[in-house]
Enzyme design. Structure first.
Site, mmCIF file in Angstrom:
data_model
loop_
_atom_site.group_PDB
_atom_site.id
_atom_site.type_symbol
_atom_site.label_atom_id
_atom_site.label_comp_id
_atom_site.label_asym_id
_atom_site.label_seq_id
_atom_site.Cartn_x
_atom_site.Cartn_y
_atom_site.Cartn_z
ATOM 1 N N ASN A 163 0.801 -1.235 0.000
ATOM 2 C CA ASN A 163 0.000 0.000 0.000
ATOM 3 C C ASN A 163 0.833 1.285 0.000
ATOM 4 O O ASN A 163 0.461 2.275 -0.623
ATOM 5 C CB ASN A 163 -1.009 -0.010 1.159
ATOM 6 C CG ASN A 163 -0.352 -0.031 2.501
ATOM 7 O OD1 ASN A 163 0.705 -0.632 2.668
ATOM 8 N ND2 ASN A 163 -0.956 0.627 3.450
ATOM 9 N N GLU A 201 3.401 -5.514 12.365
ATOM 10 C CA GLU A 201 2.499 -4.364 12.157
ATOM 11 C C GLU A 201 1.391 -4.860 11.243
ATOM 12 O O GLU A 201 1.630 -5.097 10.058
ATOM 13 C CB GLU A 201 3.252 -3.210 11.488
ATOM 14 C CG GLU A 201 4.417 -2.664 12.289
ATOM 15 C CD GLU A 201 4.002 -2.013 13.581
ATOM 16 O OE1 GLU A 201 2.839 -1.541 13.670
ATOM 17 O OE2 GLU A 201 4.814 -1.983 14.510
ATOM 18 N N CYS A 220 -3.331 1.563 6.268
ATOM 19 C CA CYS A 220 -3.736 0.800 7.465
ATOM 20 C C CYS A 220 -4.344 1.720 8.520
ATOM 21 O O CYS A 220 -5.058 1.261 9.399
ATOM 22 C CB CYS A 220 -2.541 0.057 8.031
ATOM 23 S SG CYS A 220 -1.129 1.128 8.310
ATOM 24 N N GLU A 237 7.305 0.268 16.319
ATOM 25 C CA GLU A 237 8.361 0.819 15.479
ATOM 26 C C GLU A 237 8.494 2.299 15.827
ATOM 27 O O GLU A 237 7.760 2.815 16.654
ATOM 28 C CB GLU A 237 7.977 0.657 14.000
ATOM 29 C CG GLU A 237 7.830 -0.796 13.574
ATOM 30 C CD GLU A 237 7.514 -0.971 12.096
ATOM 31 O OE1 GLU A 237 6.792 -0.133 11.530
ATOM 32 O OE2 GLU A 237 8.000 -1.953 11.506
#
Ligand code: NDP
Length: 480
Positions: free
Chosen positions: A150, A248, A282, A461
């Site tokens: 994405n 993630e 996301c 992260e």
């Protein structure tokens, strides 16, 4: 036909078996390049190169590692327009978006971690008059970085930059759906003088390349961004091998609009947080909860603005909604629009394909779709769609909307719109989410922890969190 190559031991090479995968331009539906159909053999070659390179890269002065990464960042900047066009062709996103967000962020990632490592200190603990402890932070070794389609170069660099800065060597696998900018990045690394084997990029399908990376005994850590189901498979393989894992994963983010919000800002930012990158971020807010008193007013303004979004050729400057990344993904999103109708949803705008005349007549275009009238616990409101589809839902009280917001298995991000700071803070604390935006969306400070709770991921992260992940600690205790 343009060919994309693997980047192994500093060289651009085809897959060892000589096989290729077709790569399509989503805006036209046409094949426009070929990707190596790599497998475990290529991963092994990458591993041998990475293991050898680790010996010198891990002990190289940190300033030198940083300098090479800064050179990569500046080459990204100098090739910004070409990279943005390549990203747009490969992914279907508007070129303006790639120019404004994806590519600048890729060079920021490199700069941020290249300079961040210069300030990364470890701790010491004094135990009265008995002893002093200090903690060494050592690079882990060869690590695997697997990224999705994405935000291709953006997320690719977000992973590999901290890994490299911390002294690891990397085997990276971009999504086979959007491999182009990772390939261009490998050419940049060669130009910048990154030593052979420090970064290796192996292209191909998840099960044939991603899985061998995850299963490889010598690869000590896996940093993965992608779907929750794939994350689950990776965890099943990596956990019994005691690998470090950063996951993630997916989201189903609530966007909560209280009646005391800054109305105009809430509406316009919600249009963006619903449909930027065709809803394929996301962090997009796919469930919009609106307080009862302003529900009709919000709905009317929101739908009016959505109808005005220009759907079209991603190359055009005025395009706001480009193509969906692949035919398969478009079909998946459409199946959710059908499901929403079966579940009783009413489509307020959108709901189908859009044909764009000219070169894009066979492209994968979907109208931005707004649906109302669905219960909070139906599949449409619980499962990740990851496309240009949002639902509007009404609520009365803070308690009620918290229950709706927290009802999914996900917990990536949330957005809250209210001018009442006490309520905003109360909500931030009560929401199941790794990230809460108050009166804004996608405002990113790279120093902050980034990640999700529940099925949206494990670990964080960003900033020093990323260095903590990509290093191993040894505590040294010295007696006085
Ligand atoms: P996938 O999980 O399908 O794929 C992600 C990556 O994993 C791809 O490179 C894929 O390769 C690879 N892969 C697939 N199967 C395996 C396997 N068995 N072992 C190892 N690697 C494998 O995700 P998508 O690419 O479809 O991306 C969309 C998803 O990513 C959404 O769920 C979205 O929410 C999530 N995402 C999460 C973000 C976050 O920060 N939390 C940010 C961005 C996206 P291939 O493509 O070749 O199959």
């Amino acid at each position: 036909m343009k060919k994309i190559f693997n980047y192994i031991d500093g060289k651009l090479v085809s897959a060892k078996n000589g096989d290729w995968i077709d790569n399509f331009e989503p805006a036209t539906g046409e094949k426009y390049s070929l990707i190596p159909d790599s497998n475990a053999e290529d991963v092994e070659a990458a591993f041998i190169a990475a293991e050898k390179a680790f010996k010198s890269w891990s002990v190289r002065p940190v300033q030198e590692r940083s300098d090479i990464m800064l050179k990569i960042a500046s080459l990204i900047e100098s090739k910004q327009q070409d990279l943005a066009e390549a990203e747009s062709i490969d992914n279907g996103k508007p070129v303006d978006l790639a120019n404004a967000v994806d590519i600048p962020r890729a060079s920021s990632n490199m700069k941020f971690f290249a300079t961040g490592i210069l300030h990364y200190a470890s701790e010491s603990h004094q135990l009265n008059e008995v002893a002093i402890n200090y903690t060494l932070r050592k690079p882990i070794g060869v690590v695997g970085c697997i990224s999705p389609w994405n935000l291709p170069l953006y997320l690719f660099t977000w992973k590999i930059a901290p890994a490299l800065a911390a002294g690891n060597t990397v085997i990276a696998k971009p999504s086979e759906i959007t491999p182009m900018t990772a390939f261009l990045f490998s050419e940049i690394c060669i130009e910048a003088g990154l030593p052979n084997g420090v970064l290796n990029i192996v292209h191909g399908y998840g099960p044939k390349v991603g899985a061998p990376i995850t299963e490889h005994k010598g690869i000590k850590a896996i940093s993965f961004t992608g779907g929750t189901k794939t994350g689950e498979q990776i965890a099943k393989v990596a956990a019994p091998m005691f690998k470090k894992l950063s996951l993630e994963l997916g989201g189903k983010n609530p966007n909560i609009i209280f009646d005391d919000c800054n109305f105009n800002k809430a509406v316009s930012v919600s249009v963006l947080s619903s449909f930027a990158n065709q809803g394929q971020i996301c962090l997009c807010g796919s469930r919009i909860f609106i307080q009862e008193k302003i529900y009709e007013k919000f709905k009317s303004e929101f739908v009016k603005k959505v109808k005005k979004l220009t759907i079209g050729d991603p190359k055009n400057k005025e395009t706001k909604i480009g193509a969906i990344v692949s035919k398969d993904h478009m079909e998946k999103v459409k199946s959710y629009i059908d499901l929403a109708q079966q579940e009783g949803g009413i489509i307020l705008t959108g709901g189908g394909n859009r044909t764009i005349e000219g070169r894009c007549k066979d492209g994968y275009f979907l109208e931005p779709t707004v649906i109302e009238g669905l219960p909070y616990d139906c599949r449409t409101n619980q499962e990740e769609i990851f496309g240009p589809v949002v639902t509007l839902n009404s609520f009365k009280t803070e308690e009620e909307v918290l229950m709706y917001a927290n009802s999914t298995k996900y917990g990536l991000s949330s957005t809250v719109w209210t001018e009442n700071i006490t309520k905003a803070n109360r909500m931030a604390k009560a929401l199941d989410a790794g990230i809460v935006w108050i009166n804004c969306w996608l405002v990113r400070d790279l120093r902050t922890p980034f990640g999700g709770v529940k099925h949206s991921g494990v670990g964080r992260e960003g900033g020093f969190n990323a260095f903590n992940f990509f290093t191993e600690q040894t505590n040294v205790c010295i007696s006085y």
